[in-house]
Design a protein around this motif. Sequence first.
Motif, PDB file in Angstrom:
ATOM      1  N   ASN A  96       0.843  -1.194   0.000  1.00 30.45           N
ATOM      2  CA  ASN A  96       0.000   0.000   0.000  1.00 30.45           C
ATOM      3  C   ASN A  96       0.881   1.247   0.000  1.00 30.45           C
ATOM      4  O   ASN A  96       1.954   1.254   0.593  1.00 30.45           O
ATOM      5  CB  ASN A  96      -0.909  -0.021   1.235  1.00 30.45           C
ATOM      6  CG  ASN A  96      -1.911   1.091   1.229  1.00 30.45           C
ATOM      7  OD1 ASN A  96      -1.566   2.256   1.372  1.00 30.45           O
ATOM      8  ND2 ASN A  96      -3.163   0.733   1.067  1.00 30.45           N
ATOM      9  N   LYS A  97       0.412   2.309  -0.624  1.00 30.16           N
ATOM     10  CA  LYS A  97       1.225   3.524  -0.767  1.00 30.16           C
ATOM     11  C   LYS A  97       1.556   4.207   0.556  1.00 30.16           C
ATOM     12  O   LYS A  97       2.446   5.040   0.615  1.00 30.16           O
ATOM     13  CB  LYS A  97       0.550   4.512  -1.708  1.00 30.16           C
ATOM     14  CG  LYS A  97      -0.776   5.023  -1.233  1.00 30.16           C
ATOM     15  CD  LYS A  97      -1.403   5.931  -2.278  1.00 30.16           C
ATOM     16  CE  LYS A  97      -2.786   6.363  -1.844  1.00 30.16           C
ATOM     17  NZ  LYS A  97      -3.421   7.160  -2.879  1.00 30.16           N
ATOM     18  N   ARG A  98       0.883   3.860   1.633  1.00 35.79           N
ATOM     19  CA  ARG A  98       1.179   4.491   2.937  1.00 35.79           C
ATOM     20  C   ARG A  98       2.495   4.003   3.543  1.00 35.79           C
ATOM     21  O   ARG A  98       3.024   4.626   4.444  1.00 35.79           O
ATOM     22  CB  ARG A  98       0.026   4.274   3.918  1.00 35.79           C
ATOM     23  CG  ARG A  98      -0.114   2.864   4.432  1.00 35.79           C
ATOM     24  CD  ARG A  98      -1.283   2.752   5.427  1.00 35.79           C
ATOM     25  NE  ARG A  98      -1.532   1.396   5.806  1.00 35.79           N
ATOM     26  CZ  ARG A  98      -2.462   0.612   5.300  1.00 35.79           C
ATOM     27  NH1 ARG A  98      -3.241   1.061   4.345  1.00 35.79           N
ATOM     28  NH2 ARG A  98      -2.617  -0.616   5.730  1.00 35.79           N
ATOM     29  N   TYR A  99       3.053   2.902   3.035  1.00 37.99           N
ATOM     30  CA  TYR A  99       4.297   2.351   3.578  1.00 37.99           C
ATOM     31  C   TYR A  99       5.518   2.881   2.827  1.00 37.99           C
ATOM     32  O   TYR A  99       5.492   3.038   1.613  1.00 37.99           O
ATOM     33  CB  TYR A  99       4.295   0.826   3.523  1.00 37.99           C
ATOM     34  CG  TYR A  99       3.203   0.218   4.357  1.00 37.99           C
ATOM     35  CD1 TYR A  99       3.242   0.279   5.745  1.00 37.99           C
ATOM     36  CD2 TYR A  99       2.123  -0.414   3.760  1.00 37.99           C
ATOM     37  CE1 TYR A  99       2.237  -0.266   6.515  1.00 37.99           C
ATOM     38  CE2 TYR A  99       1.109  -0.973   4.525  1.00 37.99           C
ATOM     39  CZ  TYR A  99       1.170  -0.894   5.895  1.00 37.99           C
ATOM     40  OH  TYR A  99       0.177  -1.433   6.654  1.00 37.99           O
TER      41      TYR A  99
END
Length: 136
Positions: A108-111
């Motif tokens: 996921n792009k949050r990581y």
Amino acid sequence: MNINLLVSSALVLLPSTVKQGEVKANKATIIPTSEVVTVTAYTPSVEECDSTPNITASGFKIDTLNPKRHKIIAVSRDLKRKWKFGTKIKITGMGKHDGTYIVKDVMNKRYKKRIDILVGKQDKKFKFTGIKIFKI
């Protein structure tokens, strides 16, 4: 289960100075590079992936009964720029899970600065310590 570790790879430089009429064998100079990342584990489940947990971002179909046999890792999107799908990574320090893994999934792009190792549900509680990762 977040563990910080050192990721190592190598930059290879080849000399390019050859005089006219001279043939030289190229000798590689290896300059090691490294980067600190966090390593976690994930399972092919709807709770941890998307609505198709048996298919990676690269389109690879996972055997959900024995997912760790594929030796797949997912990388955060910032690392994806460096480690494209199909990149082989050698991991040591995980006992029976040491070996060569292949980048076939994206997180996921949050990581950021993170690697996820695909494991089975029975392996989810692993504690990864002293892990060394090398780009092959």
